[in-house]
Design a protein around this motif. Structure first.
Motif, PDB file in Angstrom:
ATOM      1  N   GLN A 128       0.807  -1.211   0.000  1.00  0.00           N
ATOM      2  CA  GLN A 128       0.000   0.000   0.000  1.00  0.00           C
ATOM      3  C   GLN A 128       0.842   1.264   0.000  1.00  0.00           C
ATOM      4  N   ASN A 148      -0.883   4.137  -1.828  1.00  0.00           N
ATOM      5  CA  ASN A 148      -1.740   3.867  -2.988  1.00  0.00           C
ATOM      6  C   ASN A 148      -3.165   4.299  -2.667  1.00  0.00           C
ATOM      7  N   ASN A 149      -3.903   4.695  -3.652  1.00  0.00           N
ATOM      8  CA  ASN A 149      -5.329   4.992  -3.522  1.00  0.00           C
ATOM      9  C   ASN A 149      -5.645   5.998  -2.426  1.00  0.00           C
ATOM     10  N   SER A 150      -4.725   6.930  -2.168  1.00  0.00           N
ATOM     11  CA  SER A 150      -4.930   7.993  -1.174  1.00  0.00           C
ATOM     12  C   SER A 150      -5.261   7.475   0.218  1.00  0.00           C
ATOM     13  N   SER A 167      -1.763  11.054   2.813  1.00  0.00           N
ATOM     14  CA  SER A 167      -1.365   9.939   1.949  1.00  0.00           C
ATOM     15  C   SER A 167       0.028  10.149   1.370  1.00  0.00           C
TER      16      SER A 167
END
Length: 166
Positions: free
Chosen positions: A54, A71-73, A121
């Motif tokens: 992640q 990843n993916n905020s 993030s």
């Protein structure tokens, strides 16, 4: 007596018979994934004992700063940086099957740097006060801990390649 002195005078020993090393030691570095930026191709050196999925870290090697991005905020809730020591051992272990996010607890008492209660993030960490060498970067994302191995210092990629390939 001479044998005793020669065994204990070694400062950068690679002989595991002298220093007992466990593949789960919190400060053991068995390799690196190096990259210049978040979009560059990763070069794997050695057999890194890392657990990631992640998050990414860059640049590696790092001189003055290190970026950590999820990843993916997803939110990075905490980060710890721990001194590491490199060994060219466990090169035939599949760490993807032996390591898990419950291996280490959040009790990183020996952390050189820590960033707790973060909620972003993307984090940039100033490394200027760290000495040159190997470190392990532990990242907590959604109650799971991942980790990366980094080298901090002004070293060329070729020097790292030469070390890990020999």
């Amino acid at each position: 007596m001479i044998l005793f002195l020669s065994i204990f005078s070694c400062t950068d020993c690679e002989d595991d018979a002298i220093i007992e090393v466990n593949q789960e030691d919190i400060d053991l570095v068995t390799g690196l994934d190096i990259r210049q930026d978040e979009f560059s191709e990763v070069i794997r050196l050695g057999n890194p004992n890392i657990l990631q999925g992640q998050s990414i870290v860059f640049p590696n090697p790092a001189v003055n700063y290190l970026n950590i991005k999820t990843n993916n905020s997803l939110n990075l809730s905490s980060v710890w940086i721990v001194d590491g020591y490199q060994r060219k051992i466990y090169q035939d272990i599949n760490f993807d099957t032996t390591l898990n996010s419950n291996l280490y607890s959040e009790d990183f008492l020996n952390a050189r740097l820590d960033f707790l209660d973060n909620s972003s993030s993307n984090l940039q960490i100033n490394l200027e006060n760290l000495t040159e060498g190997y470190y392990r970067v532990f990242v907590k994302i959604n109650d799971a801990i991942e980790w990366h191995n980094i080298y901090k210092g002004d070293i060329t990629i070729q020097e790292l390649i030469d070390y890990w390939d020999n």
